[in-house]
Every structure is written in structure tokens, then in C-alpha cells.
Design a protein around this motif. Structure first.
Motif, short mmCIF file in Angstrom:
data_model
loop_
_atom_site.label_atom_id
_atom_site.label_comp_id
_atom_site.label_asym_id
_atom_site.label_seq_id
_atom_site.Cartn_x
_atom_site.Cartn_y
_atom_site.Cartn_z
N ARG A 14 56.27 25.33 23.55
CA ARG A 14 55.09 25.50 24.08
C ARG A 14 55.07 25.79 25.62
O ARG A 14 54.30 26.80 26.09
N ARG A 19 53.99 32.65 16.37
CA ARG A 19 54.38 33.26 15.09
C ARG A 19 55.72 34.03 15.35
O ARG A 19 56.79 34.24 14.41
N ARG A 23 48.60 23.09 7.77
CA ARG A 23 48.70 23.55 9.40
C ARG A 23 47.70 22.72 10.13
O ARG A 23 47.88 22.22 11.07
N ASP A 83 48.76 20.79 13.26
CA ASP A 83 48.40 21.18 14.72
C ASP A 83 47.40 20.10 15.42
O ASP A 83 47.37 20.07 16.65
N SER A 143 42.70 30.06 10.24
CA SER A 143 41.85 30.98 9.42
C SER A 143 40.47 30.91 9.72
O SER A 143 39.58 30.98 8.68
N ARG A 193 50.01 16.85 16.16
CA ARG A 193 51.45 16.71 16.92
C ARG A 193 51.02 16.13 18.38
O ARG A 193 49.89 16.10 18.90
N ARG A 244 41.60 33.86 4.19
CA ARG A 244 43.22 34.20 4.31
C ARG A 244 43.76 34.78 3.03
O ARG A 244 44.53 35.55 3.05
N ASP A 286 44.99 25.34 21.86
CA ASP A 286 45.13 24.48 22.95
C ASP A 286 44.41 25.44 24.17
O ASP A 286 44.82 25.02 25.37
#
Ligand code: CDP
Length: 229
Positions: A113, A39, A184, A188, A13, A191, A161, A135
Motif C-alpha cells: 500500500r 491487481r 473481497r 477490503d 464491481s 483489513r 461482473r 481508500d
């Protein structure tokens, strides 16, 4: 005129897609919303009960990935490409808070991914593309001529948002939206595979106090400079 690749990464966002769309339109470039692809895969997993409130069958999702076809079709009226899942327009269905609450878990999976990154690289191989995500400047197009990294405070982002979700008539609470933005960000950026981080050569833009017009003009000027070099 020379065509370049423009990447816009950043936290959830931060308004990446708004400015990416404006920039693509002004330059006559293709805009690709890579988050929409994650998504769409998440929506597939939800529709097939692969991911629910309390469980996530990762192996099943991986084994079914061949059945998950994500594509884009340009919508003339909207002026950008909408995302399709197995031939069905899911542009609206993927924007719910429920999808947002599951997407970062799906985006952690390397097999997901790998599939989407290959597709993104294919879409950008002729250049003339503005792609936003997490990324894009680090993994998808590490050689892009122009990279941006967008930031804004978590509260600013959650407010934006929340307003968007209310406009879409979703019944949500501000606290849940803020929680989602923060969770998130954490998943994100921590990871193992392709975490969200600023590429060394990316230009950081904090847009907490920047108007949409000022933000667009900043990015557009920088793009013009590089294109005309
Ligand atoms: O909500 P927002 O528009 O900020 O996010 P999005 O761009 O729609 O991306 C949704 C989610 O997909 C992110 O929170 C990431 O977990 C994942 N994503 C990713 O891992 N890599 C990308 N290139 C784009 C999105």
C-alpha cells in the motif's frame, strides 16, 4: 478553469471505473484506476509463484517489491491509460477471476500500500484527476474537493461482473463470482491498513437501480458545480 481532485471509492464491481472514465473524459481530466495497480502487483506475485492457490509468501513479495514497476500508458484508441507491469501491457491479464481471487490478500500488505499510495499521490499532485479505489478519499487524497462512495447490492454487482467476465470469454460460474465479490468486500472493509470506508465528506450513490446515463449526469453536475464555484 479551476482543477479539482475527484475520488470514487466503493465496494467491488460497483461500476466505479465506468463512471470515473466518463467523468474524466467529460472534464478533460486524467483517470487513474488504483485497483489496476493492486491487481498488477498481484499478477507479479502469481507469475513468480509467490502466491498460489494454497500459499502466500508475504515476506518474499515485500523483499521483491523493488522489482515491481507499475505504470500507465495512455491508449488513444481506448481513450484511457492502460496498466503496465515491468514494461509489459497487462491491462487484460489483471482482470481475470483468478487475479480477483488473490488481490485483496495482496492489498492488505502495508508495504504494498505504501508503495502504491505514494505513486498515486504523485500522479494526482497537479489535480485534474479522477481516481477510483477503496481508500482514495480517506487516505490518498483526504483533501479532495469532491468525493463519491458507490454502493449496490452484492447480487447486482456479481451479475455485472459475471457478464463482464463472460464477455471476455472467461469460463466462470456465477456462484464463484458472487463468492469473490462478497469475500473481497469482507477483506477490503475489515483489513487493518486503510480499510474500505466512506469518507465523512463523501457523497454516497447507490446505483443498483440507476442507469449509466443517470449516474454519469449526477456525478458530472456535482463536479461542474464545484469547479465553477
Ligand atoms: O473488481 P473491482 O473493479 O471492483 O476492483 P478493483 O478496483 O480492480 O480493485 C481490486 C482490489 O484491489 C480490491 O478488491 C482491493 O482489495 C484492492 N484495492 C485497494 O485495496 N485499494 C485501492 N485503492 C484500490 C483497490
Amino acid at each position: 478553469m479551476k482543477k479539482i481532485t475527484i475520488t470514487i471509492d466503493g465496494f467491488s464491481s460497483t461500476g466505479k471505473s465506468t463512471v470515473a472514465k466518463q467523468l474524466a473524459k467529460a472534464l478533460g481530466y486524467v483517470y487513474v484506476d488504483s485497483g489496476a495497480m493492486y491487481r498488477a502487483v498481484t499478477l507479479y506475485a502469481m507469475q513468480h509463484q509467490i502466491i498460489t492457490k494454497d500459499s502466500f509468501d508475504i515476506d518474499r513479495l515485500i523483499s521483491e517489491l523493488d522489482n515491481v514497476k507499475v505504470s500507465f500508458t495512455y491508449n488513444d484508441d481506448l481513450g484511457f491509460a492502460e496498466v503496465y507491469l515491468n514494461g509489459k501491457n497487462v491491462e487484460n491479464d489483471i482482470r481475470t477471476l483468478e487475479v480477483s481471487q488473490n488481490v485483496s490478500q495482496v492489498a492488505e500488505i502495508s508495504e504494498v500500500r505504501r508503495m502504491l499510495v505514494l505513486q498515486q499521490q504523485q500522479m494526482g499532485k497537479e489535480k485534474g484527476v479522477v481516481m477510483d479505489g477503496r481508500d482514495i478519499g480517506t487516505v490518498v487524497f483526504p483533501d479532495a474537493e469532491l468525493k463519491f462512495f458507490m454502493t449496490a447490492s452484492a447480487e447486482t454487482r456479481a451479475k455485472r461482473r459475471y457478464k463482464e467476465l463472460l464477455e471476455r470469454n472467461e469460463v466462470v460460474s456465477y456462484d464463484d463470482v458472487l463468492k469473490n465479490v462478497e469475500s473481497r468486500d469482507l477483506i477490503d472493509s475489515t483489513r487493518e491498513d486503510s480499510p474500505l470506508m466512506k469518507a465523512e465528506d463523501a457523497i454516497e450513490i447507490d446505483n443498483s437501480n440507476l442507469s449509466l446515463v443517470a449516474q454519469f449526469e449526477t456525478l458530472h453536475e456535482l463536479a461542474q458545480t464545484i469547479i465553477n464555484q
